[in-house]
Design a protein around this motif. Structure first.
Motif, PDB file in Angstrom:
ATOM      1  N   SER A  25      -4.249   6.500  -4.893  1.00 43.73           N
ATOM      2  CA  SER A  25      -5.704   6.724  -4.839  1.00 43.73           C
ATOM      3  C   SER A  25      -6.121   7.916  -5.697  1.00 43.73           C
ATOM      4  N   GLY A  35       2.303  -0.126  -2.377  1.00 45.81           N
ATOM      5  CA  GLY A  35       1.072   0.444  -1.838  1.00 45.81           C
ATOM      6  C   GLY A  35       0.066  -0.671  -1.591  1.00 45.81           C
ATOM      7  N   ALA A  36      -1.063  -0.317  -0.981  1.00 45.70           N
ATOM      8  CA  ALA A  36      -2.073  -1.332  -0.648  1.00 45.70           C
ATOM      9  C   ALA A  36      -2.541  -2.095  -1.885  1.00 45.70           C
ATOM     10  N   THR A  54       0.039   4.526  -1.136  1.00 49.97           N
ATOM     11  CA  THR A  54      -1.399   4.242  -1.229  1.00 49.97           C
ATOM     12  C   THR A  54      -2.178   5.539  -1.458  1.00 49.97           C
TER      13      THR A  54
END
Ligand code: CAA
Ligand code: NAD
Length: 286
Positions: free
Chosen positions: A131, A159-160, A127
């Motif tokens: 980003s 990841g998120a 994550t």
């Protein structure tokens, strides 16, 4: 992206993992471009891939023609711009969140917008890496085990914001490379290193506190639990710098003192005793 459309892979980092990953992909019919910042690492990667392929051919695990074809599918470069046409990029550079993020920013600008950016990180948050890009849904963890040509597992980390399409394409590619997939949520160390690294760290504490010799610790775990390598021998094989970085991520991310790196592991890394790749670690290979 469907896996059939993955024709060209870019691998970043030509160390023990990046070179092994490039080799596996080339042996399974994918065109591979391997990039490293260090020209010496590129020539070392080229010879270690040739040696590994020759070894597989000499043991009849691979035909001579298939070995030669795999070598033809490999390209080595010092120019990241050559990744422009890659469908899928696998990052395998040093285990540092800052260094990986800087690379992901660069890759995001260079690589075409449909491509997936995967990381072979052992422990760092997918994550966080995602980003730093403008395509977080196309960022994923694709964690090969060492040595990639022999080990059967790939641990996929979502990841998120990783999309279902990115997950499906990564799983299909992993299976195309002949690997079995397990899936982890994005927590420090994922599955394998969450369990393996505290064991290796404990082996260092066992040595540090004088419970036993390094040989007896390794023999104990090899013959006592049927592990192919003892934990200290395995740490040298992985790289003590990599083990220490993973322990630091576990300690910071899971917030429990039981993950604090053993002072002896820290001292060996400070002394440059990084394991087999440096010729000296817990054991001396010179
Ligand atoms: N390329 C091609 N062939 C290779 C090779 C390579 N890089 N390395 C070994 N081989 C071949 C050998 O030629 C040999 O072939 P045959 O069986 O046909 O004779 C076979 O593999 C076995 O090799 P060796 O006899 O040299 O050594 P070994 O029996 O000790 O096996 C090993 C080597 C597979 C590495 C084994 O010791 C082992 O499984 N060790 C543990 C590895 C492990 O735990 N890996 C995971 C680490 S954790 C991780 O990767 C995650 C992380 O993020 C840190
Ligand atoms: P390594 O030290 O053998 O190789 C790292 C390579 O990355 C070096 O050749 C270095 O020149 C290159 N590099 C460093 N910064 C770079 C940059 N900015 N751009 C391009 N190249 C760069 O390391 P390794 O053991 O191959 O580990 C690589 C990654 O794979 C790490 O994230 C590690 O945690 C992970 N991993 C390691 C193992 C293992 O057993 N060693 C297993 C699974 C995953």
């Amino acid at each position: 992206m469907a896996t059939a459309t993955v024709k060209r892979i870019g691998v970043v980092g030509g160390g023990q993992m990046g070179s092994g990953i490039a080799q596996v992909a080339a042996m399974h019919g994918v065109d591979v471009c391997l990039f490293d910042v260090d020209p010496q690492a590129l020539s070392k990667a080229s010879s270690s891939i040739s040696n590994s392929i020759n070894r597989l051919v000499s043991k009849s695990h691979l035909s001579q023609v298939a070995g030669a074809d795999a070598l033809k599918r490999l390209r080595f470069t010092s120019d990241l711009e050559e990744f422009r046409d890659a469908d899928f990029v696998i990052e395998a550079i040093v285990e540092s969140e800052d260094v990986k993020k800087t690379l992901f920013v660069q890759l995001d600008k260079i690589v075409k917008s449909s491509a997936i950016l995967a990381s072979n990180t052992s422990s760092i948050s997918i994550t966080h890496l995602a980003s730093s890009t403008c395509r977080p849904s196309q960022v994923i963890g694709m964690h090969f085990m060492n040595p990639p040509p022999l080990m059967k597992l790939i641990e996929i980390v979502r990841g998120a914001d990783t999309s279902d399409e990115t997950f499906a394409a990564t799983k299909a590619l992993s299976e195309r490379l002949g690997k079995t997939v397990i899936t982890s949520q994005d927590y420090s160390g994922f599955i394998v290193n969450r369990i393996l690294m505290p064991m290796i760290n404990e082996a260092f504490f066992t040595l540090y506190t004088g419970v036993a010799t390094k040989e007896d610790i390794d023999t104990g775990m090899k013959l006592g639990t049927n592990h192919p390598m003892g934990p200290l021998e395995l740490a040298d094989f992985i790289g003590l710098d990599v083990c220490l970085s993973i322990m630091k991520v576990l300690h910071a991310g899971l917030g429990d003192n039981k993950y604090a790196p053993c002072p002896l592991l820290v001292q060996y890394v400070d002394a440059g005793r990084l394991g087999r790749k440096r010729g000296i670690g817990v054991y001396d290979y010179l």
